[in-house]
Motif scaffolding. Sequence first.
Motif, PDB file in Angstrom:
ATOM      1  N   PHE A 131       0.801  -1.029   0.062  1.00 20.43           N
ATOM      2  CA  PHE A 131       0.144  -0.171  -0.188  1.00 20.43           C
ATOM      3  C   PHE A 131       0.448   1.053   0.019  1.00 20.43           C
ATOM      4  O   PHE A 131       0.082   2.110   0.163  1.00 20.43           O
ATOM      5  CB  PHE A 131      -1.145   0.060   1.271  1.00 20.43           C
ATOM      6  CG  PHE A 131      -1.700  -1.119   1.323  1.00 20.43           C
ATOM      7  CD1 PHE A 131      -2.722  -1.280   0.784  1.00 20.43           C
ATOM      8  CD2 PHE A 131      -2.181  -2.088   2.053  1.00 20.43           C
ATOM      9  CE1 PHE A 131      -3.456  -2.554   0.463  1.00 20.43           C
ATOM     10  CE2 PHE A 131      -2.379  -2.873   2.546  1.00 20.43           C
ATOM     11  CZ  PHE A 131      -3.103  -3.381   1.590  1.00 20.43           C
ATOM     12  N   GLY A 132       1.932   1.262  -0.320  1.00 21.13           N
ATOM     13  CA  GLY A 132       2.856   2.180  -0.226  1.00 21.13           C
ATOM     14  C   GLY A 132       3.152   3.125   1.074  1.00 21.13           C
ATOM     15  O   GLY A 132       2.618   2.670   2.512  1.00 21.13           O
TER      16      GLY A 132
ATOM     17  N   MET B 129       2.613   6.110   2.318  1.00 17.22           N
ATOM     18  CA  MET B 129       2.069   6.873   3.030  1.00 17.22           C
ATOM     19  C   MET B 129       0.835   6.185   3.203  1.00 17.22           C
ATOM     20  O   MET B 129       0.027   7.290   4.420  1.00 17.22           O
ATOM     21  CB  MET B 129       1.430   7.608   2.234  1.00 17.22           C
ATOM     22  CG  MET B 129       2.801   9.675   1.135  1.00 17.22           C
ATOM     23  SD  MET B 129       3.769   9.879   2.761  1.00 17.22           S
ATOM     24  CE  MET B 129       3.152  10.601   3.719  1.00 17.22           C
ATOM     25  N   ALA B 130       0.660   5.398   3.103  1.00 14.24           N
ATOM     26  CA  ALA B 130      -0.809   4.861   3.291  1.00 14.24           C
ATOM     27  C   ALA B 130      -0.511   3.528   4.709  1.00 14.24           C
ATOM     28  O   ALA B 130      -1.308   3.534   5.409  1.00 14.24           O
ATOM     29  CB  ALA B 130      -1.265   4.256   2.134  1.00 14.24           C
ATOM     30  N   SER B 131       0.404   3.722   4.457  1.00 13.82           N
ATOM     31  CA  SER B 131       0.710   2.499   5.399  1.00 13.82           C
ATOM     32  C   SER B 131       1.546   3.129   7.423  1.00 13.82           C
ATOM     33  O   SER B 131       1.101   2.529   8.290  1.00 13.82           O
ATOM     34  CB  SER B 131       2.243   1.592   4.974  1.00 13.82           C
ATOM     35  OG  SER B 131       1.925   0.848   3.655  1.00 13.82           O
TER      36      SER B 131
ATOM     37  N   VAL C 288      -1.529   4.354   9.572  1.00 15.83           N
ATOM     38  CA  VAL C 288      -2.210   2.775   9.721  1.00 15.83           C
ATOM     39  C   VAL C 288      -1.726   2.063  11.159  1.00 15.83           C
ATOM     40  O   VAL C 288      -2.044   1.933  12.007  1.00 15.83           O
ATOM     41  CB  VAL C 288      -3.062   1.873   8.955  1.00 15.83           C
ATOM     42  CG1 VAL C 288      -3.245   0.674   8.727  1.00 15.83           C
ATOM     43  CG2 VAL C 288      -4.130   3.090   8.104  1.00 15.83           C
TER      44      VAL C 288
ATOM     45  N   THR D 207       3.394  10.609   9.955  1.00 11.51           N
ATOM     46  CA  THR D 207       3.188  11.109   8.925  1.00 11.51           C
ATOM     47  C   THR D 207       3.169  12.572   7.857  1.00 11.51           C
ATOM     48  O   THR D 207       4.082  12.566   7.264  1.00 11.51           O
ATOM     49  CB  THR D 207       1.461  10.896   8.412  1.00 11.51           C
ATOM     50  OG1 THR D 207       1.723   9.464   9.276  1.00 11.51           O
ATOM     51  CG2 THR D 207       1.275  10.342   6.959  1.00 11.51           C
TER      52      THR D 207
ATOM     53  N   TYR E  75       6.983  13.706   4.875  1.00 14.66           N
ATOM     54  CA  TYR E  75       5.549  13.756   3.852  1.00 14.66           C
ATOM     55  C   TYR E  75       7.282  14.968   3.470  1.00 14.66           C
ATOM     56  O   TYR E  75       7.948  15.459   2.179  1.00 14.66           O
ATOM     57  CB  TYR E  75       4.646  13.481   4.197  1.00 14.66           C
ATOM     58  CG  TYR E  75       3.883  14.673   2.545  1.00 14.66           C
ATOM     59  CD1 TYR E  75       3.629  14.359   1.522  1.00 14.66           C
ATOM     60  CD2 TYR E  75       3.640  16.707   3.089  1.00 14.66           C
ATOM     61  CE1 TYR E  75       3.538  14.691   0.222  1.00 14.66           C
ATOM     62  CE2 TYR E  75       3.570  16.954   2.078  1.00 14.66           C
ATOM     63  CZ  TYR E  75       2.843  16.698   0.564  1.00 14.66           C
ATOM     64  OH  TYR E  75       3.183  17.165  -0.636  1.00 14.66           O
TER      65      TYR E  75
ATOM     66  N   PRO F 105       5.225   4.031  -3.772  1.00 11.81           N
ATOM     67  CA  PRO F 105       3.797   4.275  -3.941  1.00 11.81           C
ATOM     68  C   PRO F 105       2.280   2.824  -3.193  1.00 11.81           C
ATOM     69  O   PRO F 105       1.478   3.110  -3.170  1.00 11.81           O
ATOM     70  CB  PRO F 105       3.120   4.569  -5.194  1.00 11.81           C
ATOM     71  CG  PRO F 105       3.717   3.863  -6.217  1.00 11.81           C
ATOM     72  CD  PRO F 105       5.699   3.335  -5.106  1.00 11.81           C
ATOM     73  N   GLY F 106       3.299   1.443  -3.630  1.00 12.85           N
ATOM     74  CA  GLY F 106       2.692   0.361  -3.467  1.00 12.85           C
ATOM     75  C   GLY F 106       1.957   0.091  -4.396  1.00 12.85           C
ATOM     76  O   GLY F 106       1.536   0.202  -5.233  1.00 12.85           O
TER      77      GLY F 106
ATOM     78  N   MET G 193      -1.203   0.116  -4.621  1.00 11.31           N
ATOM     79  CA  MET G 193      -1.807   2.246  -5.773  1.00 11.31           C
ATOM     80  C   MET G 193      -1.233   1.879  -7.027  1.00 11.31           C
ATOM     81  O   MET G 193      -2.343   2.309  -7.965  1.00 11.31           O
ATOM     82  CB  MET G 193      -0.755   3.086  -4.987  1.00 11.31           C
ATOM     83  CG  MET G 193      -1.474   3.061  -3.916  1.00 11.31           C
ATOM     84  SD  MET G 193      -3.413   3.819  -3.604  1.00 11.31           S
ATOM     85  CE  MET G 193      -3.400   3.763  -1.480  1.00 11.31           C
TER      86      MET G 193
END
Lengths: 502, 151
Positions: free
Chosen positions: B94-95, B97-99, B102, B126, B130, B143-144, B147
């Motif tokens: 999932f990359g 920035m998403a992982s 979470v 995060t 970034y 990005p995963g 994605m």
Amino acid sequence: MIIDGLIEGLSNIVDPVLLGLMFLGVLIGIFVGFLPAVSGLLGTALMLPAIVGMKPLMALPFLLALHAVSYTGGSMTAILVNIPGTGPNAATLIDGFPMTQKGQAGRAMGAAIASSSLGGMLSVVFALIFIPIVIPLVRLLYSAEMFFIIIMGLSFLAVLAGSSPIKGLMAGGLGLLFSFVGFQSTTGIPRFTFGSVFLLDQLNIIAVVIGLFALPELIDLATRRKTIALCESAGIGGWTDVWEGVKDVFRHFGVFLRGTVVGYIIGVIPGVGAETAPFVAYGQAKQASKHPEKFGTGIVEGVIAPESANNAKEAGALLTTLAFGVPGSAVMAILLGAFFLVGIVPGPEMLTDNLGLSFTMLLGIAVANVMAGIVCLAFAPFATRITKVHPDYLFPVILVLGLTGAFAAGAQILNLAVVVWFGVMGFFMNRFHYSKPAFLLGFVLGMLFEHYFWHALNLQGPFFFMRPVSLLIILAIVLIFVIKPLKAHFRRASRKRPITEA
Amino acid sequence: MKMRPSTYLVITTLVVTAVVIAYSLTYPYLESKLLPVLVGSILFILTGIQLIKELRLPEDTSAPMMERAPEYGLIECAPSAAWIVGLCLAIYLFGFMASIPVFVIAYIKSHGRGWSMAIGVAASLTAFIYVVFIELLQVDLHPGLFMDFLS
């Protein structure tokens, strides 16, 4: 002529605009060094577009200041969370992190900052004094000599082995084997890649270090669910502790001085690798110590030695780059690009026609180290608070920063797999007492060892070691390991004699 | 003669080294095989000596080469290791920035901490990743696969 150049350099370096620009470079350098796995290399590369249009007198000291102090920032993460900020800081965590676990983070940081800053300044003095001697000497170094310098580094495997020499040598041998992964330097044959394109480019040292050192500690931290500082009663490392670390550098001035000399000499030699200097300095300090068994358990000499070598090598590396126009490392290659970008062509003329600029850059390294020392010492007492943060918060933060840094180090997602693989190895090496520093030394020097061996053999034939400088280096290696037992033997003999005579 | 956990590690090293030597011998030029074979052979001998030492050790010895009783067993360490592997897999799929948010929230909450701290730490970390890695250092964070597939 040298005095004129020195005076010109001194008058240039006190320019307030240049000092301000260098201070900015220092702040950026400390920041990129502090970030796990992000080195001054990346910071220097990113700042290249910013120097376009600048005068050489402004641009080059700015970039040098940025790069020269990144190792000072990198020592802090090595000491506090067992992740080296930059590759060469890997040797610092061997004793730095155990000191943090003992509640001595402030002292370790004080010692690291002071030794790296003072080492950086002292190496500039060495560079200024020894310019007339060093340059002709560097011309005498060929692949054979480089090979024996690497052998000298590898011989410290025996020192880093710890209490079990066989286990230590096994770890070093494993490190050497892992260094053979990827393209072979002289034939271009891919080895141990199993068809993977990712492995062709060799294993990334940052990913290996994070896996080997940081992951097992993170697992331990999360399982233990206690703060990094194992000693609950210990303070968080205020000014007193940091200052104690600074004083340690003067208490162990011999260790500091030898580390600086080692760093400077290795820095002068192009192509030996930035990671070599701190490991050799560490091994040398352990070898010369009266209590070598305490190294690795968290003693301040184990922090002073590699950190004094870290910054000291920069003045030496700059000198060679300036004099020969040949970059000795990746960062120096970027700096060489910066030279061309601002219209300067490095070469022997830098030490004749452009002596003023050369001295400004060398003095710039010294001034940047002073600035970095002050900034880091001011920041250190606050940074040590991290050792008292509960692992429930610290574990995810360190893990995320470590993995992001490992990815950023090579922009390869498979670096995460390398981290996990070496994490497993590090876990079992911890459990069964195999020396991880010995593994890392083998890994770091393995590639260079093979490269120079074949170069020396191909260029100078099977008797490549029969050269005066090579023989001198071989003699030095033998002396390093013979002097201490010989001294001990004579001391014992002199103690026994009066009894026998009586 | 009793097999200890460390003995299994030594045997594994011995087997791996033997495979490395055999594999190295298949390389075409002397330059590409000499040092791996040489280093592998030395390592093989050292590992053999270590194996003999371990097998000869009496069961109740406290000799320095015997491993210290670990503070935690493998079972106790497994959850932490699972979190690490889980995060690596999540990043791969999932990359970053998403992982990252979470993972941080899930980890802190599963250890009985409050929502406010979990969200605060996740958001700060995060944002830091970034700003520093994507904006300042211009690193193209993975990005995963998921994605990539969506795009």
